[in-house]
Every structure is written in structure tokens, then in C-alpha cells.
Design an enzyme around this catalytic site. Sequence first.
Site, PDB file in Angstrom:
ATOM      1  N   ARG A 428       1.013  -1.025   0.156  1.00  0.00           N
ATOM      2  CA  ARG A 428       0.007  -0.015  -0.011  1.00  0.00           C
ATOM      3  C   ARG A 428       0.894   1.326   0.037  1.00  0.00           C
ATOM      4  O   ARG A 428       1.969   1.311   0.698  1.00  0.00           O
ATOM      5  CB  ARG A 428      -1.024  -0.031   1.214  1.00  0.00           C
ATOM      6  CG  ARG A 428      -1.969   0.850   1.266  1.00  0.00           C
ATOM      7  CD  ARG A 428      -2.760   1.034   2.433  1.00  0.00           C
ATOM      8  NE  ARG A 428      -3.861   2.001   2.497  1.00  0.00           N
ATOM      9  CZ  ARG A 428      -4.532   2.551   3.578  1.00  0.00           C
ATOM     10  NH1 ARG A 428      -4.318   2.118   4.764  1.00  0.00           N
ATOM     11  NH2 ARG A 428      -5.582   3.203   3.389  1.00  0.00           N
ATOM     12  N   ASP A 466      -5.865  -2.502  12.487  1.00  0.00           N
ATOM     13  CA  ASP A 466      -5.890  -2.700  11.088  1.00  0.00           C
ATOM     14  C   ASP A 466      -4.695  -3.663  10.520  1.00  0.00           C
ATOM     15  O   ASP A 466      -3.657  -3.514  11.232  1.00  0.00           O
ATOM     16  CB  ASP A 466      -5.692  -1.386  10.395  1.00  0.00           C
ATOM     17  CG  ASP A 466      -6.603  -1.155   9.178  1.00  0.00           C
ATOM     18  OD1 ASP A 466      -6.904  -2.259   8.489  1.00  0.00           O
ATOM     19  OD2 ASP A 466      -6.934  -0.021   8.537  1.00  0.00           O
ATOM     20  N   ASP A 536     -14.935  -2.349   3.719  1.00  0.00           N
ATOM     21  CA  ASP A 536     -14.851  -0.902   3.408  1.00  0.00           C
ATOM     22  C   ASP A 536     -16.035  -0.309   2.671  1.00  0.00           C
ATOM     23  O   ASP A 536     -15.889   0.823   2.411  1.00  0.00           O
ATOM     24  CB  ASP A 536     -13.472  -0.772   2.654  1.00  0.00           C
ATOM     25  CG  ASP A 536     -12.121  -0.752   3.822  1.00  0.00           C
ATOM     26  OD1 ASP A 536     -12.506  -0.479   4.784  1.00  0.00           O
ATOM     27  OD2 ASP A 536     -11.182  -0.640   3.334  1.00  0.00           O
TER      28      ASP A 536
HETATM   29  C1  DGJ Z   1      -8.375   0.005   5.778  1.00  0.00           C
HETATM   30  C2  DGJ Z   1      -9.637   0.270   6.583  1.00  0.00           C
HETATM   31  O1  DGJ Z   1     -10.451  -0.766   6.399  1.00  0.00           O
HETATM   32  C3  DGJ Z   1     -10.329   1.447   6.689  1.00  0.00           C
HETATM   33  O2  DGJ Z   1     -11.582   1.253   7.384  1.00  0.00           O
HETATM   34  C4  DGJ Z   1      -9.215   2.499   7.166  1.00  0.00           C
HETATM   35  O3  DGJ Z   1      -9.283   2.446   8.607  1.00  0.00           O
HETATM   36  C5  DGJ Z   1      -8.249   2.547   6.494  1.00  0.00           C
HETATM   37  N1  DGJ Z   1      -7.575   1.263   6.369  1.00  0.00           N
HETATM   38  C6  DGJ Z   1      -7.244   3.608   7.111  1.00  0.00           C
HETATM   39  O4  DGJ Z   1      -6.217   3.469   6.417  1.00  0.00           O
END
Ligand code: DGJ
Length: 736
Positions: A428, A466, A536
Site C-alpha cells: 500500500r 488494522d 470498506d
Molecule cells: C483500511 C480500513 O478498512 C479502513 O476502514 C481505514 O481504517 C483505512 N484502512 C485507514 O487507512
Amino acid sequence: MKPNSLFIPLVAAAILSPWQLSAEIVNISTPNTSLVLDAEKGAPLKILHYGDHLQGTDLENVKAAGAMNRDAYPVYGIYPQAEAALSVTHADGNMTTDVEVIGVSTSNVDGAEVTTIAMRDKVYPFDVNVNYKTYPGEDVIETWVDVKNNEKGTVTLNRFMSGYLPVRYGDVWLSQLYGTWANEGRLSQTPLNHGVRMIKNKDGVRNTHTAHAEIMLSLDGKPQENTGRTIGAALCYSGNYKLFIDTDDTDYHHFFAGINEENSAYHLKKGETFTTPELALTYSPDGLSGVSRNFHRWGRNHRLHNGDKERKILLNSWEGVYFDINEDVMAGMMEDIASMGGELFVMDDGWFGNKYPRDVDNSSLGDWVVDKNKLPHGINGLLATAKKNGVKFGIWIEPEMTNSVSELYEKHPEYVIKAANRKPTEGRGGTQLVLDMANPKVQDIVFTIVDTLMTKYPEIDYIKWDANAPIMDHGSQYLTADNQSHLYIDFHKGLAKTLDRIRAAHPDVTIQACASGGGRANWGILPWFDEFWVSDNNDALQRIYMQWGTSYFFPAIAMASHISASPNHQTFRRIPAKFRADVAMSGRLGLEMQPRDMNDEDKAVCRQAIADYKTIRPIVQFGDLYRLVSPYDGKGIASLMYVTPQKDDAVFYWWKTETFMNQQLPRVVMAGLDPAREYKVTELNRIDNEPLSFEGHTFTGKYLMSHGLEMPLTHKVDYHKNTDYSSRVLRLTAVK
Ligand code: DGJ
């Protein structure tokens, strides 16, 4: 059947019912299910039955009836044509294993009974113990295996499944989840045909975007929600997995589940034991929803961290402001969620980084210090603002990761996952790297991230944990050259060890498992986590499909479900606030947007939804789920309900999934109520100018479960407020 003197005291005392069974029959029962084994000493362990509860003459005679009578844990080598659960290379190079039962014992682990069938190779000092742990209250049996090497040298484990289950050949259907990022938890239901059906994951870190490590098998043809014999299986593992069903030329579908052994051969030194993750099995005659209810109860009572505590209603900053975090914006959001009745504010990504401020996604992971330019008064300032507004405060971290642009990486490049003689692959933002959780020093770092936050700021109430990268190179800088194949497994062993330490020190903080959205919805990770981020994608219409699938295996209390902005940030669909709220409040309700961007009307809808959700929260979060009409059936609606275990209160959800004029939608018949009781109907989140015809009326459970209530196709609102969406949430309270 030969009585066996070694077994009689152990088995008869602890397991056998008083029906004069031969001692080698081991009946592992819960009130409504039985797993029956034949554990004759000196022979391989056989499985005779798994399914409904057997007792008396049926149990005694199950073998005579023509039981499955197959190896309960098939091992590789003798007659190597069939699939095996375990395959090893012994210290001397022998590729065959041939085990026999040497004993049966029972023990009590955390209040649950564990039956262990000890087996040993006939020639080698190599032990295979198969364990079964029963959860009588939930009709779940967990099985797992301990493999112990007592040979002179190292044994290599080539395959090491958690469990195996033969299912009688027939019109058996598989329900499984599939998907991808922003479209997780999709439901697929197909008959089992000849050949192998494999469900697998090789991500290394996030194991539930695409496939899921849980399945259901409907034994009576096409799956039904509330009828039909159904088996559920959930592999409790956070790493790479493999589940497969081999429908071969025998009379059985052969189901195997365990760690994915590909590129993961595991070396077991003399004296070492390898323990597989648990495979949880359940059975219900009440269809898919029956299996779900068993898994939900078992999950809440025994697996999900703090599964008995109500979850708070929160606002998360991500879709509201993304990386544009500063003190004023955070304060505004806290004020707004407080004014809407919310209980918690979560500051997402973008708050940290000193030398390298985290302004976009290409730096700073690992540098968990406040960005003083954005937040001059630090976390304490935010905590004070939260307190002033009467809400709790939560924070986002991504502890298993770093960026090549970070102070951590500059100091410790040796901590990242990378293959020898090659540059690490970056993910990423073009710079993200995965820390090597196999390395105890990295485990310390990850523990310290959480421990420091919680020690310095004990008022932090919630952590969003995360993980936004897979393992991108097969290589550990910590593991020795001959143990590189341990990487995937040791990463998760290291993660588990770290999470154990974190939870021992900080049992009360709520922690969400997030991994690029819904990458960590599995029962292997949830013992340390209170909930998971479903996806997401917050588009309410698509969420109906994703949450429907996810609910097959996970309870609403664990499914974070947020009202987001319209147009939606992923699909750009415009959905009215009422519909968005009605979907979000079927899970753990939250908000994910900038409240300052909302108009007053939408704010009022959210305020109402929050107030109403508080009244039904225990029913949603602890109730029994009955799925009624599937969105996947294309009937134009989806519907489900939650009912309290006492059947004195229920919430019914009805969402229109498509809109055509004069559509003939099915009238939804309810389930799970007490037929003899009367229930008063109250609409929640009401936007209509006039009440529904049945508002305030009472109906017997029998009527509601035979006829249901007629839902109008549209809302009765002022003309200009009409939209193509329609949904209803009804509370059903028992009055008699
Ligand atoms: C991925 C997560 O799924 C999102 O909700 C958010 O927290 C982003 N990362 C932040 O970088």
C-alpha cells in the site's frame, strides 16, 4: 465389540451413558448432537456418526445399522490413494504413518469437557492425539489434534489438518462465503458434485476477503433457512487455511479442514508437539439459521472477546475526513456524535508520525507518536474533549506493519518480512511492509505499541487494529534457512502470543479486527477482538448481501455496521438516510461520515436510529437470529429477525432490494416467536406521515409465523420525499 480394560474406567466413567455400551464406543454428545467414535485399542480410531443426538438402543446399534465406520483422522501412507488429514516424513525418511488407539481420557479445560483419543504409530514413537471439546449449551464440538515427535530426529509435517468429517453421499449442498475487497461475505450455495471443492486462503495476514474458513452442509437438498438437517464447520484460524470436500467413488463426501500446508512444511524436532487450530462443528435440524444460532451462541459465550458485553454506538472518522485529521475537526466530530446520542468517537488513520507525518498512506506505520502539527495537545487533549462531550475515545493503529518511509524501518530493516538476497516487495502506498511476527523482538514491539498507548492513556476505550497488506515475499529474516517454510505459521503463532500478552494486560479495551475492510472475520482471531469490520464498502444495499452472508457464521454483536454518506464513497449510490440506518442497525451500529456534511433531516434520522437502537440493542446483540427471506433469492426483498432467548421481545427487519412498479413481493412469514404469546407491534425509525395499519396492534406468535404482516411497498411521506428505497424495522414485544 470387544470390551477394553484400559478404556472402561476412563470412558465409562466420563463418557458412556449407562446403556451397557461396549467400552470402545465413545459418545461425544451435546444435548442435541452426537459424535460417535469407535476407539478400540490397537485399531485406528473410527467415526461412526455425527449429527442428531443418539442414545439407548440406537447408540448401541449404530454400527449394526451401517455406520460410516471410517478413520476419524485418516493418516497418509498405507493405501495412499485416499486423501489424508495428516502426512509426515519420519526422521528416517519413511513417508508412511500407521496409527492405533492407545488410550482415551477426559479432562476439563476452562469448564468444558475434553475427550482425548491418544494414538501412536505402530512402529515409530510418534503420537497423534485427537481432541474433542464439547459445548453443551450451544451444541458445538471443537476438534483439534496434537502431534508429538518422540523419534530420534526431526519429523517433517507435510499436511496437518485440524479435522476430518465424512458426510454420507447424497443431495448435499455446500454454503460458503466468497468475495473480494469491498464485496466480502458473499454467499454461494451449490450442490456437491463429484470431484474436489476447495476453499483456501494464502494471503498470509488477512484471511477472509475472498474465501472464508467456515462452511455449512445441507443434507436434505437445496439449503433452507429454517428447516433441514445442516452441519456447520468453522476453522478457528487467523492464517492461511484450506478446507476441501472430496466427493469420490465411496459413499461419502470427505470434508477436511486445517492450516493450508502449501509451502508450509513444518519441522518438528525430537520432543516437540504441534497443535493444530480448532475446527468447530455443529449440527442442527433447523436449517442454516439453526446452525448460525449455534455458532452465534458459542461465539458470544466462548470465543468472542467480551462476548457478553453490549457494544457502544460510535462515530469513526475515516470516511468523514480520511487523513485530514486535526484537533478542531476531531472536536467537532466528537461534539456531533455526542449530540446525536452516540457513545464513542474513533479517530482513524492519519494522527501519527513525527519525522514522517502520516498525511497519505505512504509513510509512518511503526512510528506511533502523535503528529504534533495536527494534534498540538496530543492524545490527552482529545481525551479531554471526549470527556467534555460525554463520549468515550478510540484510536486506530496498524501494529503489524511498517513503511519503508518510517523511523522504525530506518532503525530496524531486519524486522520486516523479506526474502534473502532480494529487496522487499512494498505494498500500500508503494512503501508498506509487513513486520515479521515470527521474530520475538517484533512481538515485543507490537505488544509495546498497545501497552504504551493503554498505559499512558488508560481512558482509551477502543482500538481499531488494522492490517492492510498480505505477506508479499516468502522470507523471514529471523527464521533459519532450513525453517523458512515455517513463516506463515510462525507469523500467526507470534501474533497469538502477542495478543495473549495484550489481553492479559488490557482485558477491557474494545478492539476491532480490521484488515483492509473485512479481511479478519474469523473465529481464530476473535478470542482477542470484540468485533470486526465487515467491509470498506458501506453502501447499505450491498451491505445487506455482505452482512447476510457474514451472519451465517458471526453474530450481530461482532459485525461493525456503519451509516455512511450519500452518495456512497464506494458505489456512489444515493440511498436515503432511513434505509442506511435500517441496515446499519441490524449489526453493531455506528456512523462513518462527517456529521457536519449532513442536512438536518438526515441528522434527525440518525439521531432517531441511535435512540431506537439503544432500546433494541440487547435483542440485536444477544438475540437469536432467524433469517427469513434471502436477498440472494432475488425476490425483491430481504428480511430477518432477532428474538430474545425467552421469546418475549423481537426485532424484525425488512428491506426492499429492488424497486419496480406494482411489484409482487412475498409476504414475509416470521420465525422464532412463541406461537402462544401475543406480540405488540411498534415501528422503529418511522419516517411515514401516518402509522402502519398494524402499529400498536397485537398478534399471536402463531399468526405472525403463519401469515406475517403486509408491508406497504413504499413510505407515506410528502411527495418530494419519495425515493426508490423502502425498509421497515418493527419491534415485537410480548404482552401476554
Ligand atoms: C483500511 C480500513 O478498512 C479502513 O476502514 C481505514 O481504517 C483505512 N484502512 C485507514 O487507512
